[in-house]
Design a protein around this motif. Sequence first.
Motif, PDB file in Angstrom:
ATOM      1  N   LYS A 287       0.864  -1.173   0.000  1.00 27.75           N
ATOM      2  CA  LYS A 287       0.000   0.000   0.000  1.00 27.75           C
ATOM      3  C   LYS A 287       0.909   1.234   0.000  1.00 27.75           C
ATOM      4  O   LYS A 287       1.837   1.320   0.802  1.00 27.75           O
ATOM      5  CB  LYS A 287      -0.896   0.040   1.235  1.00 27.75           C
ATOM      6  CG  LYS A 287      -1.721  -1.218   1.465  1.00 27.75           C
ATOM      7  CD  LYS A 287      -2.753  -1.422   0.390  1.00 27.75           C
ATOM      8  CE  LYS A 287      -3.651  -2.628   0.697  1.00 27.75           C
ATOM      9  NZ  LYS A 287      -4.615  -2.888  -0.403  1.00 27.75           N
ATOM     10  N   LEU A 288       0.640   2.164  -0.901  1.00 25.54           N
ATOM     11  CA  LEU A 288       1.454   3.373  -1.007  1.00 25.54           C
ATOM     12  C   LEU A 288       0.555   4.591  -0.843  1.00 25.54           C
ATOM     13  O   LEU A 288      -0.381   4.797  -1.624  1.00 25.54           O
ATOM     14  CB  LEU A 288       2.164   3.419  -2.364  1.00 25.54           C
ATOM     15  CG  LEU A 288       3.050   4.640  -2.633  1.00 25.54           C
ATOM     16  CD1 LEU A 288       4.182   4.737  -1.613  1.00 25.54           C
ATOM     17  CD2 LEU A 288       3.611   4.600  -4.045  1.00 25.54           C
ATOM     18  N   VAL A 289       0.855   5.374   0.179  1.00 25.44           N
ATOM     19  CA  VAL A 289       0.056   6.554   0.506  1.00 25.44           C
ATOM     20  C   VAL A 289       0.988   7.758   0.580  1.00 25.44           C
ATOM     21  O   VAL A 289       2.041   7.693   1.221  1.00 25.44           O
ATOM     22  CB  VAL A 289      -0.675   6.365   1.856  1.00 25.44           C
ATOM     23  CG1 VAL A 289      -1.399   7.633   2.270  1.00 25.44           C
ATOM     24  CG2 VAL A 289      -1.638   5.182   1.772  1.00 25.44           C
ATOM     25  N   VAL A 290       0.625   8.842  -0.107  1.00 25.16           N
ATOM     26  CA  VAL A 290       1.402  10.086  -0.009  1.00 25.16           C
ATOM     27  C   VAL A 290       0.510  11.160   0.607  1.00 25.16           C
ATOM     28  O   VAL A 290      -0.714  11.119   0.467  1.00 25.16           O
ATOM     29  CB  VAL A 290       1.930  10.532  -1.390  1.00 25.16           C
ATOM     30  CG1 VAL A 290       2.883   9.491  -1.965  1.00 25.16           C
ATOM     31  CG2 VAL A 290       0.807  10.816  -2.364  1.00 25.16           C
ATOM     32  N   PHE A 291       1.149  12.094   1.277  1.00 29.50           N
ATOM     33  CA  PHE A 291       0.336  13.099   1.972  1.00 29.50           C
ATOM     34  C   PHE A 291       1.062  14.435   2.097  1.00 29.50           C
ATOM     35  O   PHE A 291       2.284  14.514   2.082  1.00 29.50           O
ATOM     36  CB  PHE A 291      -0.043  12.593   3.371  1.00 29.50           C
ATOM     37  CG  PHE A 291       1.133  12.478   4.322  1.00 29.50           C
ATOM     38  CD1 PHE A 291       1.480  13.543   5.155  1.00 29.50           C
ATOM     39  CD2 PHE A 291       1.892  11.316   4.392  1.00 29.50           C
ATOM     40  CE1 PHE A 291       2.560  13.443   6.028  1.00 29.50           C
ATOM     41  CE2 PHE A 291       2.974  11.213   5.260  1.00 29.50           C
ATOM     42  CZ  PHE A 291       3.306  12.278   6.077  1.00 29.50           C
ATOM     43  N   ASP A 292       0.257  15.495   2.196  1.00 24.97           N
ATOM     44  CA  ASP A 292       0.673  16.792   2.730  1.00 24.97           C
ATOM     45  C   ASP A 292      -0.421  17.140   3.731  1.00 24.97           C
ATOM     46  O   ASP A 292      -0.495  16.513   4.774  1.00 24.97           O
ATOM     47  CB  ASP A 292       0.899  17.836   1.630  1.00 24.97           C
ATOM     48  CG  ASP A 292      -0.165  17.796   0.536  1.00 24.97           C
ATOM     49  OD1 ASP A 292      -1.341  17.536   0.849  1.00 24.97           O
ATOM     50  OD2 ASP A 292       0.191  18.038  -0.627  1.00 24.97           O
ATOM     51  N   THR A 293      -1.296  18.112   3.403  1.00 25.50           N
ATOM     52  CA  THR A 293      -2.492  18.273   4.246  1.00 25.50           C
ATOM     53  C   THR A 293      -3.606  17.354   3.753  1.00 25.50           C
ATOM     54  O   THR A 293      -4.587  17.137   4.459  1.00 25.50           O
ATOM     55  CB  THR A 293      -2.979  19.731   4.244  1.00 25.50           C
ATOM     56  OG1 THR A 293      -3.105  20.187   2.891  1.00 25.50           O
ATOM     57  CG2 THR A 293      -1.996  20.630   4.973  1.00 25.50           C
ATOM     58  N   SER A 294      -3.457  16.848   2.539  1.00 27.71           N
ATOM     59  CA  SER A 294      -4.384  15.860   1.991  1.00 27.71           C
ATOM     60  C   SER A 294      -3.691  14.501   1.955  1.00 27.71           C
ATOM     61  O   SER A 294      -2.465  14.411   1.990  1.00 27.71           O
ATOM     62  CB  SER A 294      -4.814  16.253   0.576  1.00 27.71           C
ATOM     63  OG  SER A 294      -5.448  17.524   0.564  1.00 27.71           O
ATOM     64  N   VAL A 295      -4.492  13.457   1.867  1.00 30.79           N
ATOM     65  CA  VAL A 295      -3.967  12.097   1.815  1.00 30.79           C
ATOM     66  C   VAL A 295      -4.388  11.481   0.486  1.00 30.79           C
ATOM     67  O   VAL A 295      -5.570  11.500   0.135  1.00 30.79           O
ATOM     68  CB  VAL A 295      -4.506  11.249   2.984  1.00 30.79           C
ATOM     69  CG1 VAL A 295      -3.972   9.824   2.904  1.00 30.79           C
ATOM     70  CG2 VAL A 295      -4.136  11.888   4.319  1.00 30.79           C
ATOM     71  N   VAL A 296      -3.417  10.958  -0.260  1.00 35.89           N
ATOM     72  CA  VAL A 296      -3.696  10.361  -1.573  1.00 35.89           C
ATOM     73  C   VAL A 296      -3.206   8.917  -1.564  1.00 35.89           C
ATOM     74  O   VAL A 296      -2.034   8.658  -1.269  1.00 35.89           O
ATOM     75  CB  VAL A 296      -3.007  11.148  -2.708  1.00 35.89           C
ATOM     76  CG1 VAL A 296      -3.319  10.512  -4.060  1.00 35.89           C
ATOM     77  CG2 VAL A 296      -3.426  12.608  -2.685  1.00 35.89           C
ATOM     78  N   ASP A 297      -4.089   7.991  -1.889  1.00 33.60           N
ATOM     79  CA  ASP A 297      -3.750   6.568  -1.939  1.00 33.60           C
ATOM     80  C   ASP A 297      -3.323   6.215  -3.365  1.00 33.60           C
ATOM     81  O   ASP A 297      -4.134   6.252  -4.295  1.00 33.60           O
ATOM     82  CB  ASP A 297      -4.966   5.737  -1.520  1.00 33.60           C
ATOM     83  CG  ASP A 297      -4.605   4.268  -1.283  1.00 33.60           C
ATOM     84  OD1 ASP A 297      -3.653   3.785  -1.927  1.00 33.60           O
ATOM     85  OD2 ASP A 297      -5.285   3.619  -0.474  1.00 33.60           O
ATOM     86  N   LEU A 298      -2.040   5.889  -3.531  1.00 34.67           N
ATOM     87  CA  LEU A 298      -1.495   5.519  -4.838  1.00 34.67           C
ATOM     88  C   LEU A 298      -1.210   4.015  -4.919  1.00 34.67           C
ATOM     89  O   LEU A 298      -0.391   3.584  -5.729  1.00 34.67           O
ATOM     90  CB  LEU A 298      -0.201   6.307  -5.110  1.00 34.67           C
ATOM     91  CG  LEU A 298      -0.332   7.826  -5.211  1.00 34.67           C
ATOM     92  CD1 LEU A 298       1.044   8.463  -5.412  1.00 34.67           C
ATOM     93  CD2 LEU A 298      -1.262   8.215  -6.361  1.00 34.67           C
ATOM     94  N   SER A 299      -1.885   3.235  -4.111  1.00 36.17           N
ATOM     95  CA  SER A 299      -1.620   1.795  -4.059  1.00 36.17           C
ATOM     96  C   SER A 299      -1.803   1.128  -5.413  1.00 36.17           C
ATOM     97  O   SER A 299      -1.064   0.202  -5.766  1.00 36.17           O
ATOM     98  CB  SER A 299      -2.524   1.124  -3.023  1.00 36.17           C
ATOM     99  OG  SER A 299      -2.299   1.661  -1.737  1.00 36.17           O
ATOM    100  N   SER A 300      -2.768   1.580  -6.188  1.00 39.45           N
ATOM    101  CA  SER A 300      -3.008   0.971  -7.495  1.00 39.45           C
ATOM    102  C   SER A 300      -1.864   1.236  -8.467  1.00 39.45           C
ATOM    103  O   SER A 300      -1.726   0.544  -9.478  1.00 39.45           O
ATOM    104  CB  SER A 300      -4.321   1.482  -8.090  1.00 39.45           C
ATOM    105  OG  SER A 300      -4.261   2.895  -8.293  1.00 39.45           O
ATOM    106  N   GLU A 301      -1.042   2.242  -8.178  1.00 31.77           N
ATOM    107  CA  GLU A 301       0.100   2.580  -9.032  1.00 31.77           C
ATOM    108  C   GLU A 301       1.429   2.153  -8.410  1.00 31.77           C
ATOM    109  O   GLU A 301       2.492   2.452  -8.963  1.00 31.77           O
ATOM    110  CB  GLU A 301       0.140   4.096  -9.283  1.00 31.77           C
ATOM    111  CG  GLU A 301      -1.157   4.705  -9.746  1.00 31.77           C
ATOM    112  CD  GLU A 301      -1.555   4.228 -11.132  1.00 31.77           C
ATOM    113  OE1 GLU A 301      -0.680   3.710 -11.854  1.00 31.77           O
ATOM    114  OE2 GLU A 301      -2.738   4.349 -11.482  1.00 31.77           O
TER     115      GLU A 301
END
Length: 378
Positions: free
Chosen positions: A251-265
Amino acid sequence: MSDPELSRRWRLALGRYAERSLPNGGLSREDLRADRALDYLYAREMEKRGLRRDKRKSSGAGSLDPSQLTPLGWLGELRELFPQSVYETVQAHAIDNLGMADLLSDPGVLEAMEPSKDLLKALIAFKGKADPAMREKIREVTRKVVEDILRRLRPRIEAALAGKPNRFRRSQIKSMQNFDWRATIRDNLKNWDAERGVIVADRLRFYGRSRRRLPWTVILCVDQSGSMLSSTIYAAVMASILSSLPAVDVKLVVFDTSVVDLSSEAHDAVEVLMSVQLGGGTNIGAAVEYCETLISQPTRSIFVLISDFEEGAPVGRMLAGVRRMASARVTMLGLGALSDDAAPVYDRRMAERLAGCGMQIAALTPDHFAEWIGEKIA
């Protein structure tokens, strides 16, 4: 300065601002070309410090006004004048330290540049402002740099993740990594050559390697702040390598003030890096809470927070989430850096508080990170 060669070297090091004290009469034609090429870049830094460019002509040398060069022409001069290592260093200064954005606004210039991690970092920061043609060039450079990193790292990382040696099972795979020297000596004692004082080994023994069957979930939670850009690049590469393992769900998650799930990539480091958006604040607590929702088997889950731990939101939310995962027996690692040099710049007090909540804290190179992962999922 009485020594002409010493005078020449100082003049080249100090640039046009030393002309009054160190006249350039001793510079050859090649020296003057090098002086102009370096001045094109470093005079910009001197201007930032309040020094104006002296556009008067030097005696017999013609003007060295940097405006005579274009970015593309300047890159060509660098390639001709300097060794590859110097060329890459000066290019890195241009795109990283001195902010020459004009190098990144022309596809032709970008095509002429040497792909490198420094260039990739600059392009990731710049890509949000790029037009479609430039974005395609940026993607090409990203792919080249990622492929180079993968070529260097993949063998070491896959070896670290391949499994522990199994000393009770023999392998048909003849690899020095699996070489069992004790069993080899024992099986060949009968071949002792007393005259030469050596054992002649006619049979080599190798360990088998344990296979991992039960799946593990590895969650990479990556801070998108600019200070973590090198770590973001390596996190994307590590995610793609881990995704290729049959017993690991990444599972790959990137964040700043928002959270974005890039697991599919996660399997595609290039796509991940093209999706990263730098800037904004930092809300680690929100990212930690989101990652909690990705955990179904706590004792077979690894949560890796890659961050400088500079929380922009109230810290209670982050610490509470880490405590909950610790209570559920999730394996946790906080990385202040994931890079070649593993040199972190991070909030040490916050790191200590996270450690007190049950998270291991470290700064690791990618291959050492792979070894750590390998030990946990063995």
